[in-house]
Design an enzyme around this catalytic site. Sequence first.
Site, short mmCIF file in Angstrom:
data_model
loop_
_atom_site.label_atom_id
_atom_site.label_comp_id
_atom_site.label_asym_id
_atom_site.label_seq_id
_atom_site.Cartn_x
_atom_site.Cartn_y
_atom_site.Cartn_z
N LYS A 208 0.84 -1.20 0.00
CA LYS A 208 0.00 0.00 0.00
C LYS A 208 0.88 1.25 0.00
CE LYS A 208 -4.20 1.85 0.59
NZ LYS A 208 -5.36 1.62 -0.28
N ARG A 209 1.95 1.21 0.77
CA ARG A 209 2.83 2.37 0.88
C ARG A 209 3.55 2.66 -0.43
NH1 ARG A 209 8.09 2.93 2.16
NH2 ARG A 209 8.32 0.70 2.54
#
Length: 482
Positions: free
Chosen positions: A253-254
Site C-alpha cells: 500500500k505504501r
Amino acid sequence: MTVRVRFAPSPTGYLHVGGARSALFNWLFARKMGGKFLVRIEDTDQSRYNEQALHDLIRDLKWLGLNWDEGPEVGGPHEPYYQSRRLDLYKRHADELLANGHAYRCFCTAERMDEVRKRQEENKLPPGYDRHCRDLDPAESDRRAAAGETFVVRFKAPMTGKTVFNDLVRGEIEYQNHVLDDLVLLKTDGFPTYHLANVVDDHAMEITHVLRGDEWIPSTPRHVLLYKAFGWDPPVFCHLPVILAPGGGKLSKRKGAVSVGEYREKGYLPHALFNFLALLGWSPGDEREKMTLQELVDSFSLERVNPKSAAFDETKLEWLNGQYLIETPAQDLYDEVRRLLEQRGYGPDLAAMPEMLAKHVGLLKDRSKRIDELVDTGLYFWREPDSYEEKALAKHWKPETKDRMAKLAAKLGGVEWNHAALEALYRSEAEEQGIKFADLIHPTRLAVSGLSFGPGLFELLEALGREAVMRRIGTALEKLGG
C-alpha cells in the site's frame, strides 16, 4: 485426473492485486485443463474478520470475471466453503493426530511463552516454542484436559532428517527438519490455525494443484509433513513470483499498490486489468501484450511461469486500458460513466440530457486511458466552464482575440450546425480576417471548455449545440475581454 484448484482468501481486508493475480492463475489453469476452480473463504481468524471485506472480495472477483465452479453463492459437493462452518471437521482431524502420536496438547500459558521469548532474545537464540509439553505423558495430558485446563494442540514435527518437495516453478526444495517448529494446529478457542485448516480442506475438497504466492514456501514443508502424518498424498505445489513495486521492493500500500476495487473506481476495465495481471510473472512465449481471454486460456501453462519477481508497471496498465477503451463500444461504458458522473454531482443533468451522455463518451473514449479520466476531462459537457486554463489563456487569448471572436460569433447564429459546416465557416472567417486558422480554433476551445485540449473542436461544437456554444463564447468575451 480432473484438475481442481482453489483460491482461498481471508476476509480481513481488500483484494490486493497480488492475491488477484494468484486467483487469476488458478482460474486460467483450471480453464486450460478443463478442470474446476474453487473459492474457499478462510475466515478462522475471527478477531480480524470483516463482513465488508468479504462482500468486496466476492464483488471484485466477479468484476474481474473470475467466476468459480464451487464456493460461496454457488455451492458444490464439498460445502460449506467457509472454514468457520467446518470446525467439527478440524477438531476431528486434530484428535486423530493426537491419537496417533503426531500431535500433543500444549498447556503453556501466555505468561510462560513471554518468558521463553524473553530468554531467547537475551541469549540471542532463534525464536520459537521450546517443546516444553512435547513429551508430556498422554494420561497426564488427558487428565489435565478433562479438568478444563486451557490448551492448544501442536504438531509433533520430526527433529531429524529433512523434508523435500517439488515445486513446478522452482524445482526441488529441501528443508532440514530441525529448523521447523511444533506449530499450533488448534487454538484454545477451538478454531484451527491456517496450517491445519488448509491441509484438511485441500484434501477434503480434492485439490490437485496449489498455486499460491511464494511467501508461502516456508509453510509448505510443514504442510507436507501434515499430509504425511494423515497418510495423504500432497497436491502439486506451484509458488508464484512476488510482484514488485515500480521502484523496487515488495508491492505494498505504501508503495502504490491498491485494491482491485480501487482500480475499478479509478476507471480501469476488468478485461484490461485481467490481461495485465496475467502477464505479471507469466509469458505466452512471444511478444504479445494484448490478448483476448480465449488466447490467454489457450496459451497458459505453468511451465511458462517465471520464478523471477515481476514489476507492477502502472504506466503499462494505463496504456493497455486505453487500448481496451478504444475497442469497447460506447454504449458498454454508459453505466460506469453515469455512475461516476452521479458521484460528482451531475445526476440531475444526466436525467435532463440523456443524449449528452452518448456524445460525451463517444468523443472522449478513444482519447482516454481510464474511465475516470474520460469523465473528468469532459465535465464541460455538463456545465459551462467557470475558469480557464491559465497557460493556454496566456498563449491563445491576446488583446486582439476579443474582436476576432466577436466577428466570428456574429456569424455562428446562421451557420448550419454540423461539424463540416462549422469547419468551413472557421476557415473562411480566418481567411477573411487575415489570420491563422489556429487563432480562432484555440480561443474557441478555451471559451467552450475552459481547456486547451480535447476532441476535435468542430465535433465538440456540434455535440454541445448552437445555443450552448454561443452562450459560452459570449461569457468568455465578457470575462476575458481584449
